[in-house]
Structures are given as C-alpha cells and as structure tokens.
Write a protein that holds these residues in place. Structure first.
Motif, short mmCIF file in Angstrom:
data_model
loop_
_atom_site.label_atom_id
_atom_site.label_comp_id
_atom_site.label_asym_id
_atom_site.label_seq_id
_atom_site.Cartn_x
_atom_site.Cartn_y
_atom_site.Cartn_z
N VAL A 9 0.79 -1.35 0.01
CA VAL A 9 0.03 0.04 0.14
C VAL A 9 0.66 1.06 -0.20
O VAL A 9 0.61 2.18 -0.69
CB VAL A 9 -0.98 0.34 1.22
CG1 VAL A 9 -1.67 1.36 1.23
CG2 VAL A 9 -2.00 -0.89 1.23
N GLN A 10 1.87 1.33 0.87
CA GLN A 10 2.72 2.28 0.89
C GLN A 10 3.50 2.55 -0.42
O GLN A 10 3.57 3.71 -0.74
CB GLN A 10 3.80 2.25 2.12
CG GLN A 10 3.27 2.08 3.36
CD GLN A 10 4.37 1.85 4.42
OE1 GLN A 10 5.25 1.27 4.29
NE2 GLN A 10 3.91 2.39 5.53
N GLU A 11 3.93 1.71 -1.04
CA GLU A 11 4.85 1.62 -2.34
C GLU A 11 3.70 2.47 -3.28
O GLU A 11 3.88 3.09 -4.20
CB GLU A 11 5.38 0.60 -2.62
CG GLU A 11 6.47 0.09 -1.73
CD GLU A 11 7.48 1.35 -1.65
OE1 GLU A 11 7.99 1.82 -2.74
OE2 GLU A 11 7.96 1.68 -0.57
N LEU A 12 2.64 1.70 -3.37
CA LEU A 12 1.60 2.05 -4.55
C LEU A 12 1.06 3.60 -4.33
O LEU A 12 0.83 4.14 -5.15
CB LEU A 12 0.19 1.27 -4.40
CG LEU A 12 0.57 -0.15 -5.08
CD1 LEU A 12 -0.60 -1.11 -4.85
CD2 LEU A 12 1.12 -0.38 -6.33
N LYS A 13 0.98 4.12 -2.98
CA LYS A 13 0.57 5.34 -2.98
C LYS A 13 1.52 6.54 -3.29
O LYS A 13 1.28 7.49 -3.43
CB LYS A 13 0.22 5.58 -1.35
CG LYS A 13 -1.02 4.89 -0.87
CD LYS A 13 -1.12 4.97 0.68
CE LYS A 13 -1.53 6.31 0.97
NZ LYS A 13 -2.79 6.99 0.52
N LYS A 14 2.81 5.93 -3.78
CA LYS A 14 3.76 6.88 -4.27
C LYS A 14 3.67 7.02 -5.83
O LYS A 14 4.23 7.98 -6.24
CB LYS A 14 5.14 6.16 -3.82
CG LYS A 14 5.60 6.08 -2.37
CD LYS A 14 7.03 5.52 -2.20
CE LYS A 14 7.43 5.11 -0.81
NZ LYS A 14 8.44 4.52 -0.56
N ARG A 15 2.97 6.17 -6.32
CA ARG A 15 2.87 6.14 -7.88
C ARG A 15 1.43 7.07 -8.19
O ARG A 15 0.78 7.15 -7.72
CB ARG A 15 2.60 4.77 -8.21
CG ARG A 15 3.80 3.79 -7.82
CD ARG A 15 3.44 2.54 -8.56
NE ARG A 15 4.43 1.46 -8.32
CZ ARG A 15 4.73 0.33 -8.79
NH1 ARG A 15 3.64 0.11 -9.57
NH2 ARG A 15 5.69 -0.45 -8.78
N LYS A 16 1.82 7.78 -9.39
CA LYS A 16 0.74 8.62 -9.87
C LYS A 16 -0.17 7.66 -10.65
O LYS A 16 -1.49 8.08 -10.31
CB LYS A 16 1.28 9.40 -10.94
CG LYS A 16 2.14 10.49 -10.51
CD LYS A 16 2.63 11.40 -11.60
CE LYS A 16 3.85 12.43 -11.34
NZ LYS A 16 4.14 13.26 -12.36
N LYS A 17 0.32 6.50 -11.10
CA LYS A 17 -0.87 5.68 -11.65
C LYS A 17 -0.62 4.39 -10.86
O LYS A 17 0.38 3.67 -10.82
CB LYS A 17 -0.76 5.33 -13.12
CG LYS A 17 -0.98 6.50 -13.89
CD LYS A 17 -0.88 6.25 -15.39
CE LYS A 17 -1.28 7.28 -16.42
NZ LYS A 17 -0.89 7.07 -17.85
N ALA A 18 -1.64 3.92 -10.12
CA ALA A 18 -1.68 2.66 -9.35
C ALA A 18 -3.16 2.33 -9.35
O ALA A 18 -4.35 3.14 -9.46
CB ALA A 18 -1.19 2.96 -8.00
N PRO A 19 -3.52 0.94 -9.13
CA PRO A 19 -4.71 0.55 -8.86
C PRO A 19 -5.38 1.14 -7.72
O PRO A 19 -4.98 1.38 -6.56
CB PRO A 19 -4.66 -0.95 -8.65
CG PRO A 19 -3.20 -1.16 -8.18
CD PRO A 19 -2.45 -0.10 -8.80
N GLN A 20 -6.78 1.26 -7.74
CA GLN A 20 -7.57 1.84 -6.73
C GLN A 20 -7.58 0.90 -5.51
O GLN A 20 -7.95 -0.43 -5.72
CB GLN A 20 -9.03 2.14 -7.07
CG GLN A 20 -9.81 2.75 -6.00
CD GLN A 20 -11.31 2.81 -6.31
OE1 GLN A 20 -11.50 3.63 -7.27
NE2 GLN A 20 -12.32 2.33 -5.50
N LEU A 21 -7.22 1.04 -4.29
CA LEU A 21 -7.45 0.02 -3.36
C LEU A 21 -8.76 -0.13 -2.54
O LEU A 21 -9.34 0.97 -1.96
CB LEU A 21 -6.35 0.54 -2.28
CG LEU A 21 -6.12 -0.48 -0.89
CD1 LEU A 21 -5.59 -2.09 -1.50
CD2 LEU A 21 -4.93 0.11 -0.10
N ASP A 22 -9.48 -1.08 -2.78
CA ASP A 22 -11.07 -1.17 -2.20
C ASP A 22 -10.81 -1.59 -0.77
O ASP A 22 -12.03 -1.62 -0.34
CB ASP A 22 -11.64 -1.99 -2.95
CG ASP A 22 -11.98 -1.38 -4.57
OD1 ASP A 22 -11.73 -0.04 -4.74
OD2 ASP A 22 -12.55 -2.15 -5.35
N GLY A 23 -10.09 -2.22 -0.26
CA GLY A 23 -9.83 -2.67 1.21
C GLY A 23 -8.64 -3.63 1.36
O GLY A 23 -8.08 -4.19 0.40
#
Length: 267
Positions: free
Chosen positions: A123-137
């Motif tokens: 989650v931490q790494e994906l949040k750094k990206r401009k394009k990342a999948p939406q996290l639903d839970g």
C-alpha cells in the motif's frame, strides 16, 4: 511472462542477473458480470498459494465472478529462488511485479501473517505512484507486520544470537512442518528497513482484521498494537476467542469469506 494451460501457474521473471527468479502466479479472470475489483492473496512465511485460505479465496472469486491473483514468493511453493535469500524487500518487489504485470484497476488485498506486512508495505509503495490501482480494502488475517523486530529480536536467546553472528541464520522448531523455521540475519536486518508500525499508516480504505486469541505465534496484543497506527481508517477488528494462528477451520474460513464479501458489497 510465459503462458500456461488453464489452472496451471504462469511464470513471471523478477530481478536481473544473479537476482533473477521466476515467480509462479495463478490468475483467475473475472466473469462477464464480475465487478471491477481483483482479489490479491498475500501469503505468510513459508506458506504457498495452494494453502486452504488461498484456495478458498480463489473459490469465492469464482462464485462472485471476479478476478483473483495468487502467487508464490521466491523460495516458496513452486517459485524459483532460494528461501534463505528471502527478505521483506525481496518479497515486496515480487508483489509489486505481480501487480505491475496484471495491471488491475482496483484491488482488495487479503494477507495472512507475514503477508499482512507485505500488504501494508505494498500500500505504501503504490501510494507513491501517480498511476496505481484503486485500493478497495484490506483483509488482514493474524497480521504479523514488523514481526522480525517486534516478535523475534526481543526473544532471541544467546545461542540464537551466536548462530546469527557465526552462521548468518538460526533454526527454530515449526509446529506446522517437520522442517524447522529458518530466520536469517539478512531477513532481520532488512526487516528494520521495512517497519510500518512507526507512525500513522494511511491506507485510504476499509481495513478488516481477523485475529485468533489463542494464536501461539502472533499474540492478539500485536493486532491491538497495529490498531494504534490505523486511526484514520475504517478499521474493524474481529477477535476469535478460540482461533489459532492459521485460522483455517471451516468457521474461520467462513469469517474470511464473509469479510471479503462485506467489503465488496460496500464498494
């Protein structure tokens, strides 16, 4: 990534040179009427993608007509690489590579034990990206984030410390396998670089934790401590009074399935 027959794992090469290893993936495609969410399973230390919870999660995805991804970390299951080379950073790299390859638009992460640590770091790494999948839970089962620093290091014996110093690892009896658990110096040192319970963890999505109160490996006090670092999120903690670490009994599996369904319904 190589192609494979239906229900057979495909292989994804991660890393370069002497760090290259082939990661085995089982990916279920969504049905025609399936929702856009993809379930991503993140297994525990020494577990593989054919375990009970992983298989049950995949079966649930099939019932719901949604996509699901399972994979084996390097040194686990049928993936390549040596188990003793494994670290949180290495296994996180593989999880990111799987996400990058499959490219889901939305994901619901389901982690077990160490897999919860990988999930939170993911989650931490994906949040750094401009394009990342939406996290639903996030569904965290017997979560063991920071277990090397929080659970292993404080209880090391003098013999284990000496083994780490001289051999680079120590062995410990496993209640789940005839083979002992192996903890390396690299795993412990790398763990310090990946700690998540050091400040507020912002996931931006609902978090459901399932924790057994008779867990001999990760005490439920560890799950309570994790809650302190998730104040900004919609967090639900379910304590299972007679639950162990695996939480693989039929009643435990039903709780996992119901939890995943609830997040999908609220999506």
């Amino acid at each position: 990534m190589t192609t494979s027959p239906l229900n057979q794992p495909a292989m994804l090469t991660v890393g370069k040179g002497d760090q290259s290893r082939d990661i085995a993936i089982l990916a279920r495609s969504a049905g025609r009427r399936g929702q856009g969410t993809t379930l991503l399973w993140l297994g525990g230390y020494r577990s593989d993608m054919t375990g009970t919870k992983a298989a049950e999660l995949d079966a649930l995805a099939g019932e719901l007509g949604i996509a699901a991804i399972r994979f084996d970390y390097s040194g686990h299951g049928i993936s390549g690489g040596a188990f003793r080379d494994g670290t949180i950073s290495r296994w996180l790299e593989e999880a990111l590579a799987v996400v990058d390859h499959v490219k889901p638009k939305r994901v619901l992460l389901v982690g077990s034990s160490m897999g919860c640590w990988i999930a939170l770091r993911l989650v931490q790494e994906l949040k750094k990206r401009k394009k990342a999948p939406q996290l639903d839970g996030l569904v965290l089962i017997a979560p063991a984030p920071d277990f090397t620093a929080e659970l292993i290091e404080p209880s090391l014996t003098n013999v284990q410390r000496q083994s780490l110093s001289e051999r680079g690892y120590f062995e410990e009896h496993s209640a789940y396998s005839p083979e002992p658990n192996i903890y390396t110096r690299d795993l412990i040192e790398d763990g310090r670089k990946n700690l998540v319970m050091t400040g507020i963890i912002e996931t931006g999505c609902p978090v459901h934790i399932l924790q057994g109160m008779k867990d001999p490996d990760v005490p439920y006090s560890h799950a309570l401590k994790l809650l302190e670092f998730l104040p900004a999120d919609d967090v639900v903690l379910t304590l299972i009074r007679d639950g162990d670490h695996r939480l693989s009994r039929p009643q435990d599996i039903e709780k996992m399935r119901a939890t995943v369904r609830s997040l999908l319904i609220n999506d």
